[in-house]
Design a protein around this motif. Sequence first.
Motif, short mmCIF file in Angstrom:
data_model
loop_
_atom_site.label_atom_id
_atom_site.label_comp_id
_atom_site.label_asym_id
_atom_site.label_seq_id
_atom_site.Cartn_x
_atom_site.Cartn_y
_atom_site.Cartn_z
N LEU A 224 -64.62 0.02 49.95
CA LEU A 224 -65.43 -0.77 49.03
C LEU A 224 -66.02 -1.98 49.72
N VAL A 243 -68.56 -2.87 42.27
CA VAL A 243 -67.35 -3.03 41.46
C VAL A 243 -67.66 -2.78 39.99
N GLN A 247 -66.05 0.26 37.78
CA GLN A 247 -65.41 0.00 36.49
C GLN A 247 -66.04 0.87 35.41
N LEU A 252 -61.26 2.09 38.39
CA LEU A 252 -60.40 0.95 38.67
C LEU A 252 -59.21 0.88 37.72
N LEU A 258 -58.46 -0.53 47.23
CA LEU A 258 -59.84 -0.62 47.68
C LEU A 258 -59.86 -1.25 49.07
N GLY A 261 -63.33 -4.83 50.85
CA GLY A 261 -63.76 -5.85 49.89
C GLY A 261 -64.31 -7.10 50.55
N LEU A 264 -67.18 -9.00 48.23
CA LEU A 264 -66.93 -9.16 46.81
C LEU A 264 -67.50 -10.48 46.30
N ASP A 268 -66.88 -9.86 40.69
CA ASP A 268 -66.14 -8.67 41.13
C ASP A 268 -64.64 -8.91 41.10
N LEU A 272 -61.55 -6.92 39.21
CA LEU A 272 -60.43 -6.32 39.91
C LEU A 272 -59.11 -6.86 39.38
N SER A 277 -56.45 -3.71 39.97
CA SER A 277 -56.75 -3.03 41.24
C SER A 277 -56.29 -3.88 42.43
#
Length: 463
Positions: A224, A243, A247, A252, A258, A261, A264, A268, A272, A277
Motif C-alpha cells: 500500500l 485507503v 475501505q 480493511l 498493509l 504506507g 499515507l 488515511d 486505518l 488495520s
Amino acid sequence: MTGLIQNVLIPVGEGYETVDLQIEADRIGAIQPAPLQTSTDSYPDLVLPGFVNAHTHSVQAWQRGLIPQLPLELWLADVLDTTPTTLEHHYLGAISTAVDTLMSGGTCLIDHAYLVMGKEVETIAALARGYKEVGIRAVIAPLLQDLPFVLGLPGGCSLPQTAAPYSTAALLEILENIVRQCHEPQAGIYIGVGPTGFQRCSDDLIQGCVEVSERYNLCRHTHLLETRSQQLLAQERYGRSAVEHLQHLGFLDHRTTLAHGVWLTEQDMKILAKTGSTVVHNPVSNLRLGSGIAPILKCLAAGVNVAIGCDGAASNDGQDLLEAIKLSAILHNVTDFDYRNWLTPKRVVELAALGGSRGINLADQTGSLEVGKQADLVRYDLDDLSMLPQTDVLQLLVLGRPDRVVQDVWVGGKQVVAEGKVLTVDVDNLRQELRLRNQFVNKPTFTTIQSIESHYRSNLQRF
C-alpha cells in the motif's frame, strides 16, 4: 516441551526483572522471580517474545545483492526478469528466509509469496514444507494480480500491454485450492489472501480476496502506497485515496496488514485506525528504493497498529530483523524534532513483537511474555562483546550493533535454536545449496525495464 529457562532478564515497566520462565508443552506455564545469584562471572541472559517479520518475499533470497539501486517501479521490472521459477528455489528461499529470521530474533513471518505459473498450489506447499522443517510460524499470502504490469504506473494505460495470464475467477479458484490444501494453523502454517496491491489488482479480485478471507477467517496482506507514484495512480484511477478505496471494497479490518504506507495522509490514518488495520514498516527497503520515510510517528499518534518487516532480500539485501528494528527506532528522529515523541527501544520492540502479532490476529496467543501464551521466545546472549559493557540491555540490543547474540529460540515451546545453532535444518547444507543453485554468477541482462523507463522518467516531475 517442558522445561525451565533459569535466571533471565525480562523487561518489566521501565526496568527489568530476573526471573525463571517455565515452559509447559507449547505455553508459558509460569514466570517467577529467580533465586538470588551470588556469582558475578556472567550476566543473566535477556529473554524477549519472538518478533514477527511482518513483510517479506522469501524467493528473493536468490536476488540479494543482484538488483541495482533503482526506484520501486524500475526495480520491480528487474525483479520480474530474475525471479526463480523452480519449486526447489522457492523451497530453499523459504528455509533461508526462516533461518535469517530466527537468527535475528523472529519466530514468525509473513511471506507475500510469488507463485510459479501453472504450479501455484505446489509453490505454496513447497514454502510450507520449508517453514515446517525449520519450525517457524508463517503466514503465507499468495501474491495475486490480474492487471497488466504497466497499469501499475500513472498513465500506464498508454503503454503496450500484455494480458495477465489468468482471469480473476481463475485466480480466486487457485487461492481457494491453496487454502484447502495448505492452511494448517495447528502446524503453524497460516494461509492469507495477498493481492499484490491496488495498482495491479481489479476491484473484483480484491473483493474476491475479501470473500475468501471471510469464508475461512484468513489474514489479508497487500502492498500500500509505497511510492508517490502509487498515490498519484490512486487519484488517477479512483478519484480518491487508495485507503478510501480499499475501505469501500471492504478490505480493511483487524486482520489486514498493509506493507509500507509511506504516502499515507492523515485522513488515511484515521481510516486505518478505525478499521483496526496494521501498517507494516519496512524502513530498509523504503530507503534502498528511495520511496520515502513512512509517517510512523503520526500513525501511532492516530491509533494505528504498526508492525515491522524486512521486505524481500531483493530490496533489502538481507533479512536481519534487528537491523530493521534499529532503523525503525532512529529514522523517525528526523521527522519530529520533539524528542518526547521518538520511539524508545522498548516501544519499538513492542511493535516488532506484539504489533506484529496483532497484525496477524494472534495477539491473544503470541507477542508478549504472559502466562498462558504460546512459548515463542528468544534468548539473547548478554555476554557477547557487542553487548558489553552492560548498560541498558534493550538499548544495546536495539541501538547497538549486536553480533550473533541470538542464543536460543523456542516456537510453540519447541526449541529450534540452541547455543546459537539452528537445530532443525542443516545450515551447512543450506549454504552449499545456495552456492550451487545460484543462477546469477554473471550479471543478468535486464530487459523489462527498457519498456517502461522512458515513460517513468517522463513522469518524474509529478513524483
